[in-house]
Scaffold this motif. Structure first.
Motif, PDB file in Angstrom:
ATOM      1  N   VAL A 113      69.982  -7.520 -25.205  1.00 54.31           N
ATOM      2  CA  VAL A 113      71.439  -7.578 -25.079  1.00 54.31           C
ATOM      3  C   VAL A 113      72.097  -7.929 -26.406  1.00 54.31           C
ATOM      4  O   VAL A 113      71.465  -8.477 -27.298  1.00 54.31           O
ATOM      5  CB  VAL A 113      71.883  -8.607 -24.012  1.00 54.31           C
ATOM      6  N   ALA A 114      73.372  -7.579 -26.512  1.00 56.24           N
ATOM      7  CA  ALA A 114      74.215  -7.966 -27.641  1.00 56.24           C
ATOM      8  C   ALA A 114      75.514  -8.512 -27.048  1.00 56.24           C
ATOM      9  O   ALA A 114      75.949  -8.066 -25.977  1.00 56.24           O
ATOM     10  CB  ALA A 114      74.497  -6.769 -28.541  1.00 56.24           C
ATOM     11  N   PHE A 115      76.134  -9.467 -27.724  1.00 58.30           N
ATOM     12  CA  PHE A 115      77.335 -10.114 -27.211  1.00 58.30           C
ATOM     13  C   PHE A 115      78.474 -10.048 -28.214  1.00 58.30           C
ATOM     14  O   PHE A 115      78.246 -10.007 -29.425  1.00 58.30           O
ATOM     15  CB  PHE A 115      77.054 -11.596 -26.901  1.00 58.30           C
ATOM     16  N   ALA A 116      79.704 -10.069 -27.714  1.00 63.37           N
ATOM     17  CA  ALA A 116      80.906 -10.122 -28.547  1.00 63.37           C
ATOM     18  C   ALA A 116      82.040 -10.656 -27.681  1.00 63.37           C
ATOM     19  O   ALA A 116      81.941 -10.680 -26.449  1.00 63.37           O
ATOM     20  CB  ALA A 116      81.253  -8.743 -29.097  1.00 63.37           C
ATOM     21  N   HIS A 117      83.108 -11.098 -28.329  1.00 60.55           N
ATOM     22  CA  HIS A 117      84.304 -11.498 -27.585  1.00 60.55           C
ATOM     23  C   HIS A 117      85.534 -11.116 -28.403  1.00 60.55           C
ATOM     24  O   HIS A 117      85.442 -10.866 -29.608  1.00 60.55           O
ATOM     25  CB  HIS A 117      84.293 -12.992 -27.254  1.00 60.55           C
ATOM     26  N   PHE A 118      86.669 -11.051 -27.725  1.00 63.28           N
ATOM     27  CA  PHE A 118      87.927 -10.727 -28.393  1.00 63.28           C
ATOM     28  C   PHE A 118      89.067 -11.253 -27.546  1.00 63.28           C
ATOM     29  O   PHE A 118      88.894 -11.594 -26.378  1.00 63.28           O
ATOM     30  CB  PHE A 118      88.067  -9.213 -28.619  1.00 63.28           C
ATOM     31  N   THR A 119      90.248 -11.341 -28.149  1.00 64.09           N
ATOM     32  CA  THR A 119      91.454 -11.752 -27.429  1.00 64.09           C
ATOM     33  C   THR A 119      92.383 -10.552 -27.348  1.00 64.09           C
ATOM     34  O   THR A 119      92.819 -10.023 -28.378  1.00 64.09           O
ATOM     35  CB  THR A 119      92.144 -12.927 -28.143  1.00 64.09           C
ATOM     36  N   ALA A 120      92.661 -10.105 -26.128  1.00 63.65           N
ATOM     37  CA  ALA A 120      93.482  -8.916 -25.894  1.00 63.65           C
ATOM     38  C   ALA A 120      94.958  -9.289 -25.846  1.00 63.65           C
ATOM     39  O   ALA A 120      95.330 -10.334 -25.310  1.00 63.65           O
ATOM     40  CB  ALA A 120      93.080  -8.256 -24.583  1.00 63.65           C
ATOM     41  N   GLU A 121      95.776  -8.402 -26.408  1.00 63.21           N
ATOM     42  CA  GLU A 121      97.226  -8.522 -26.323  1.00 63.21           C
ATOM     43  C   GLU A 121      97.749  -7.327 -25.531  1.00 63.21           C
ATOM     44  O   GLU A 121      97.270  -6.200 -25.701  1.00 63.21           O
ATOM     45  CB  GLU A 121      97.843  -8.519 -27.724  1.00 63.21           C
ATOM     46  N   ALA A 122      98.739  -7.570 -24.681  1.00 65.45           N
ATOM     47  CA  ALA A 122      99.324  -6.505 -23.870  1.00 65.45           C
ATOM     48  C   ALA A 122      99.816  -5.375 -24.764  1.00 65.45           C
ATOM     49  O   ALA A 122     100.395  -5.608 -25.825  1.00 65.45           O
ATOM     50  CB  ALA A 122     100.469  -7.059 -23.022  1.00 65.45           C
ATOM     51  N   GLY A 123      99.555  -4.138 -24.338  1.00 69.51           N
ATOM     52  CA  GLY A 123     100.020  -2.969 -25.064  1.00 69.51           C
ATOM     53  C   GLY A 123      99.116  -2.510 -26.193  1.00 69.51           C
ATOM     54  O   GLY A 123      99.359  -1.472 -26.794  1.00 69.51           O
ATOM     55  N   LYS A 124      98.069  -3.251 -26.507  1.00 65.80           N
ATOM     56  CA  LYS A 124      97.178  -2.887 -27.618  1.00 65.80           C
ATOM     57  C   LYS A 124      95.910  -2.201 -27.098  1.00 65.80           C
ATOM     58  O   LYS A 124      95.525  -2.346 -25.942  1.00 65.80           O
ATOM     59  CB  LYS A 124      96.805  -4.117 -28.431  1.00 65.80           C
ATOM     60  N   VAL A 125      95.276  -1.455 -28.018  1.00 62.99           N
ATOM     61  CA  VAL A 125      94.037  -0.755 -27.711  1.00 62.99           C
ATOM     62  C   VAL A 125      92.952  -1.305 -28.629  1.00 62.99           C
ATOM     63  O   VAL A 125      93.177  -1.485 -29.832  1.00 62.99           O
ATOM     64  CB  VAL A 125      94.190   0.769 -27.923  1.00 62.99           C
ATOM     65  N   TYR A 126      91.776  -1.561 -28.062  1.00 58.35           N
ATOM     66  CA  TYR A 126      90.638  -2.113 -28.803  1.00 58.35           C
ATOM     67  C   TYR A 126      89.463  -1.154 -28.663  1.00 58.35           C
ATOM     68  O   TYR A 126      89.279  -0.530 -27.625  1.00 58.35           O
ATOM     69  CB  TYR A 126      90.271  -3.499 -28.263  1.00 58.35           C
ATOM     70  N   TYR A 127      88.648  -1.078 -29.725  1.00 58.62           N
ATOM     71  CA  TYR A 127      87.508  -0.170 -29.753  1.00 58.62           C
ATOM     72  C   TYR A 127      86.257  -0.954 -30.153  1.00 58.62           C
ATOM     73  O   TYR A 127      86.258  -1.677 -31.145  1.00 58.62           O
ATOM     74  CB  TYR A 127      87.734   0.942 -30.778  1.00 58.62           C
ATOM     75  N   PHE A 128      85.188  -0.764 -29.365  1.00 60.46           N
ATOM     76  CA  PHE A 128      83.899  -1.387 -29.662  1.00 60.46           C
ATOM     77  C   PHE A 128      82.826  -0.309 -29.617  1.00 60.46           C
ATOM     78  O   PHE A 128      82.878   0.605 -28.800  1.00 60.46           O
ATOM     79  CB  PHE A 128      83.576  -2.504 -28.664  1.00 60.46           C
ATOM     80  N   ARG A 129      81.845  -0.463 -30.507  1.00 59.28           N
ATOM     81  CA  ARG A 129      80.766   0.510 -30.583  1.00 59.28           C
ATOM     82  C   ARG A 129      79.436  -0.191 -30.348  1.00 59.28           C
ATOM     83  O   ARG A 129      79.183  -1.265 -30.880  1.00 59.28           O
ATOM     84  CB  ARG A 129      80.766   1.167 -31.967  1.00 59.28           C
ATOM     85  N   THR A 130      78.597   0.456 -29.557  1.00 58.54           N
ATOM     86  CA  THR A 130      77.196   0.030 -29.443  1.00 58.54           C
ATOM     87  C   THR A 130      76.359   1.063 -30.169  1.00 58.54           C
ATOM     88  O   THR A 130      76.640   2.254 -30.128  1.00 58.54           O
ATOM     89  CB  THR A 130      76.730  -0.065 -27.971  1.00 58.54           C
ATOM     90  N   ARG A 131      75.365   0.552 -30.864  1.00 59.06           N
ATOM     91  CA  ARG A 131      74.401   1.451 -31.493  1.00 59.06           C
ATOM     92  C   ARG A 131      73.113   0.707 -31.740  1.00 59.06           C
ATOM     93  O   ARG A 131      73.104  -0.510 -31.903  1.00 59.06           O
ATOM     94  CB  ARG A 131      74.950   2.091 -32.755  1.00 59.06           C
ATOM     95  N   PRO A 132      72.011   1.457 -31.742  1.00 55.83           N
ATOM     96  CA  PRO A 132      70.718   0.815 -31.972  1.00 55.83           C
ATOM     97  C   PRO A 132      70.640   0.253 -33.380  1.00 55.83           C
ATOM     98  O   PRO A 132      71.206   0.795 -34.321  1.00 55.83           O
ATOM     99  CB  PRO A 132      69.714   1.945 -31.776  1.00 55.83           C
ATOM    100  N   PHE A 133      69.969  -0.857 -33.472  1.00 55.77           N
ATOM    101  CA  PHE A 133      69.791  -1.524 -34.756  1.00 55.77           C
ATOM    102  C   PHE A 133      68.382  -2.063 -34.778  1.00 55.77           C
ATOM    103  O   PHE A 133      68.065  -2.978 -34.029  1.00 55.77           O
ATOM    104  CB  PHE A 133      70.818  -2.652 -34.899  1.00 55.77           C
ATOM    105  N   LEU A 134      67.534  -1.491 -35.586  1.00 54.49           N
ATOM    106  CA  LEU A 134      66.141  -1.899 -35.611  1.00 54.49           C
ATOM    107  C   LEU A 134      65.911  -2.915 -36.714  1.00 54.49           C
ATOM    108  O   LEU A 134      65.748  -2.568 -37.866  1.00 54.49           O
ATOM    109  CB  LEU A 134      65.241  -0.681 -35.784  1.00 54.49           C
TER     110      LEU A 134
END
Length: 166
Positions: A113-134
């Motif tokens: 597993v991988a973890f992250a957190h963020f604080t969302a604001e109304a009306g905004k768009v957020y982008y997160f990417r998963t990718r393999p990392f060896l």
């Protein structure tokens, strides 16, 4: 040769053990997803009034994966959806702090597993990417991604439509 075989069996059995409580609480309960890719969808959804929109993009590049290279995404202790191969999906969230996890659905590392957190604001768009990392102790990244790169990937990748398996 027997030593190598023994070590391989030991490693596989370690991966097959129950999901730790902290992972289940952060990601969601143990379970699998059915994932279909919709090649016709490449559009961005706008946030609902008073909410934010979060996109999850799986970017594995040109790797040919056995078993579909799936990744489940958890948001605030519940599974939000899943990707397979190069794909994306989005969800609507309330403003405030959110905790995410990504869990590889691969045959040989089901509890990575991988973890992250963020604080969302109304009306905004957020982008997160998963990718393999060896690397030494890490097989997966879950990171924020630049909106221009995210829009490019969304235009290139199919929409992931997932639902929990019964």
């Amino acid at each position: 040769m027997r030593s190598v075989l023994f070590l391989m069996l030991l490693a596989v059995s370690a991966f097959a053990q129950e999901q730790p409580g902290a992972v289940a609480a952060a990601c969601g309960p143990k379970g699998a997803f059915e994932v279909k890719l919709d090649e016709s969808q490449h559009t961005l959804a706008q946030p609902e009034p008073g909410k934010a929109r979060v996109y999850f993009i799986q970017d594995i590049g040109a790797v040919n994966c056995l078993g579909g290279c799936g990744t489940k995404i958890g948001l605030d202790g519940a599974w939000a959806g899943a990707n397979k191969q190069n794909s994306y999906f989005s969800v609507s969230v309330e403003p405030g702090e959110h905790h995410m996890c990504a869990s590889i659905s691969a045959q040989f590392s089901p509890h990575t597993v991988a973890f992250a957190h963020f604080t969302a604001e109304a009306g905004k768009v957020y982008y997160f990417r998963t990718r393999p990392f060896l690397a030494k102790d890490q097989l997966l990244n879950l990171d924020p991604i630049d909106s221009d790169e995210a829009k490019y990937l969304i235009a290139s990748y199919p929409l992931s439509v997932s639902r929990p398996k019964p």
